[in-house]
Write an enzyme that holds these catalytic residues in place. Structure first.
Site, PDB file in Angstrom:
ATOM      1  N   LYS A 103      17.978   1.242  44.157  1.00 58.34           N
ATOM      2  CA  LYS A 103      18.906   1.517  43.059  1.00 58.34           C
ATOM      3  C   LYS A 103      18.812   0.350  42.092  1.00 58.34           C
ATOM      4  CE  LYS A 103      22.284   3.819  41.155  1.00 58.34           C
ATOM      5  NZ  LYS A 103      21.416   3.906  39.971  1.00 58.34           N
ATOM      6  N   LYS A 139      14.184  -1.843  40.418  1.00 59.64           N
ATOM      7  CA  LYS A 139      14.357  -2.060  38.979  1.00 59.64           C
ATOM      8  C   LYS A 139      13.106  -1.531  38.284  1.00 59.64           C
ATOM      9  CE  LYS A 139      17.178  -3.866  35.922  1.00 59.64           C
ATOM     10  NZ  LYS A 139      18.656  -3.946  35.913  1.00 59.64           N
ATOM     11  N   ASP A 179      19.782  -0.150  31.429  1.00 57.07           N
ATOM     12  CA  ASP A 179      19.812  -1.610  31.319  1.00 57.07           C
ATOM     13  C   ASP A 179      19.559  -1.879  29.830  1.00 57.07           C
ATOM     14  OD1 ASP A 179      19.723  -4.226  33.106  1.00 57.07           O
ATOM     15  OD2 ASP A 179      18.166  -4.514  31.638  1.00 57.07           O
ATOM     16  N   ASN A 253      26.166  -2.793  25.704  1.00 56.09           N
ATOM     17  CA  ASN A 253      27.066  -2.104  26.632  1.00 56.09           C
ATOM     18  C   ASN A 253      27.951  -3.079  27.417  1.00 56.09           C
ATOM     19  OD1 ASN A 253      27.104  -1.166  29.798  1.00 56.09           O
ATOM     20  ND2 ASN A 253      27.801   0.411  28.405  1.00 56.09           N
ATOM     21  N   SER A 390      27.757   3.144  39.622  1.00 59.61           N
ATOM     22  CA  SER A 390      26.600   4.047  39.755  1.00 59.61           C
ATOM     23  C   SER A 390      26.578   4.665  41.153  1.00 59.61           C
ATOM     24  CB  SER A 390      25.297   3.287  39.529  1.00 59.61           C
ATOM     25  OG  SER A 390      24.978   3.252  38.159  1.00 59.61           O
TER      26      SER A 390
END
Ligand code: NDP
Length: 458
Positions: A103, A139, A179, A253, A390
């Site tokens: 994740k 990632k 991201d 964000n 998430s």
């Protein structure tokens, strides 16, 4: 041998072992400075663990944990608005799946390379473990720059990127999210392409829109979580956000929702930035303006001063850390606070630094905080709220349920409190009171390491 001598000898042997592993990492991954930096920070903190428990060395945990289970690199061809063929490079690192499916987010930025993806993936292992959720570390991303591209160009690129990435991900194997450079628009296009190829597997991405499987609070989660974590740090010293002056870097964000929550808790946020420069508004940043400029109009932060003439715009980002503040929340990118900036923050009286971005402080900057009594919240603990929510999005997708904003927000608050407490407790247990770097690294490591031992050598 006296007990303290024995302890010293144990630490020295553990230090030697850890240094050897670090040297191998440098040799095997030449030129990957960001990855080396992330590994060094974690390995240094783990010395007391290796001194106390021989089983981790016996099972070769360190040698295995610094090596990704899998690193995927692929070509991403697409056609721009002028009809010209463009080629970018795509990456996914599936670093460690000991405690659950991989994740971690996807980053689209021209600086993306193997070193940056590996540093982010490595950090993600420990961060995800700290959340208490069953998720492993991964990632990915690309050196594609969404800035200045039309919506159609972004769509063509993301469709090509997902066509290849889709072969390696799935709701129970690897679940990417956003991201830097990957927000609602990019996630929407990627989800659409995945659905076209494999059908409606809702759980394959997180950070989705609310009308197709997203979770309430996911957009706010990293920024809000950062402020909840910082609030725990403040509370431990009988302090709060009320009346504090705060500097937040970035205006993406994480920054926007960190500003929002800090303001809700009574702080005055006086500055924020983008990659061109920063705005200083001594009256307090007007968040509605920042949200409109960045989230809706996709404009530069310098436009802020057109609407707020008493604010100042300064070209270049580094000097944002020369603004006096009680609390600094770096929320833009890696290595944005170097030793000189950290010294400036200290000289101007900063009391708390908590990281919204991943690895925004250099190793030297962290030394400056720790040596000057600044209470420091490292990224893998302080910004874990995003990935935690998430995981809650994955849980809702599996159960075909949608929880309310208040429900998810309350769970997020709880998770951040638990991360803070487990970091404090681990630091205390190993004799590093108040050192959240050591505490979060140890707490994150132990759970993964014990799972790896349980699985045998795989
Ligand atoms: P966004 O793309 O939404 O925003 C990034 C912000 O940082 C923008 O204001 C951007 O400016 C600025 N920025 C990017 N690169 C630089 C640079 N080299 N120098 C100065 N400013 C820069 O990304 P996010 O807010 O999602 O991510 C920010 C950080 O938080 C990253 O380190 C990310 O890994 C980390 N993070 C994000 C999570 C999430 O849920 N989104 C979760 C955990 C960590 P510009 O617009 O000019 O590029």
């Amino acid at each position: 041998m006296a007990l303290t001598q024995q302890r010293e000898a144990g630490l020295e042997a553990a230090r030697k072992y850890v240094d050897q592993v670090y040297e191998t990492v440098q040799q095997r991954n030449p030129g990957e400075s960001e990855f080396h930096q992330a590994v060094k920070e974690i390995l240094d903190s783990l010395v007391p663990v290796f001194a106390k428990h021989s089983k981790y060395q016996e099972h070769g945990i360190l040698e295995r944990i610094v090596e990704p289970e899998r690193m995927i690199t692929f070509r991403v061809p697409w056609v721009d608005d002028q009809g010209k063929v463009q080629v970018n490079r795509g990456f996914r690192v599936q670093f460690n799946s000991a405690i659950g499916p991989y994740k971690g987010g996807l980053r689209f930025h021209p600086s993306v390379n193997a070193s940056i993806i590996k540093f982010l993936g490595f950090e993600q292992i420990f961060k995800n473990s700290l959340t208490g959720q069953p998720i492993g570390g991964g990632k990915g991303g690309s050196d594609f720059d969404p800035k200045g591209k039309s919506d159609l160009e972004v769509m063509r690129f993301t469709q090509s990127f997902m066509t290849e990435l889709s072969k390696y991900i799935g709701p129970d194997t690897d679940v990417p999210a956003g991201d830097i450079g990957v927000g609602a628009r990019e996630i929407g296009y990627m989800f659409g392409q995945y659905k076209r190829l494999y059908g409606n597997e809702t759980g394959v991405l997180t950070g989705k829109g609310l009308n197709y499987g997203g979770s309430l609070t996911r957009t706010e989660a990293t920024g809000y979580g950062l402020v909840y974590f910082t609030n725990e740090m403040l509370a431990s010293r009988g302090d709060s956000f009320v009346g504090k002056t705060v500097v937040v870097s970035g205006s993406g964000n994480v920054s926007i929702y960190a500003i929002e929550k800090a303001q809700q808790l009574g702080a005055k946020v006086v500055a924020c930035s983008d990659s061109n420069g920063y705005v200083y508004d001594k009256n307090g940043i007007n968040l509605a303006t920042v949200k409109r400029l960045k989230e809706v109009e996709r404009k530069r932060i310098k436009e802020y001063v057109n609407e707020h003439p008493t604010a100042e715009y300064v070209e270049g980002c580094q000097n944002i850390w020369s603004i006096p503040c009680d609390i600094a929340l770096p929320c833009a990118t890696q290595n944005e606070i170097n030793e000189a900036s950290a010294k400036l923050l200290v000289a101007n009286g900063v009391k708390y630094v908590a990281e919204g971005a991943n690895m925004p402080s250099t190793l030297e900057a962290i030394e400056v905080y720790l040596n000057n009594g600044v209470y420091f919240g490292p990224a893998k603990a302080a910004n874990a709220g995003g990935v935690a929510v998430s995981a809650l999005e994955m849980a809702q997708n599996s159960a075909r349920l949608a929880w309310s904003f208040e429900e998810v927000d309350a769970k997020l608050k709880d998770i951040m409190r638990n991360i803070y407490r487990s970091s404090v407790n681990a630091a205390r247990e190993y004799g590093y009171d108040d050192n959240l770097v050591v505490g979060s690294n140890i707490a994150g490591f132990l759970k993964v390491a014990d799972a790896m031992i349980a699985h045998g050598v795989v």
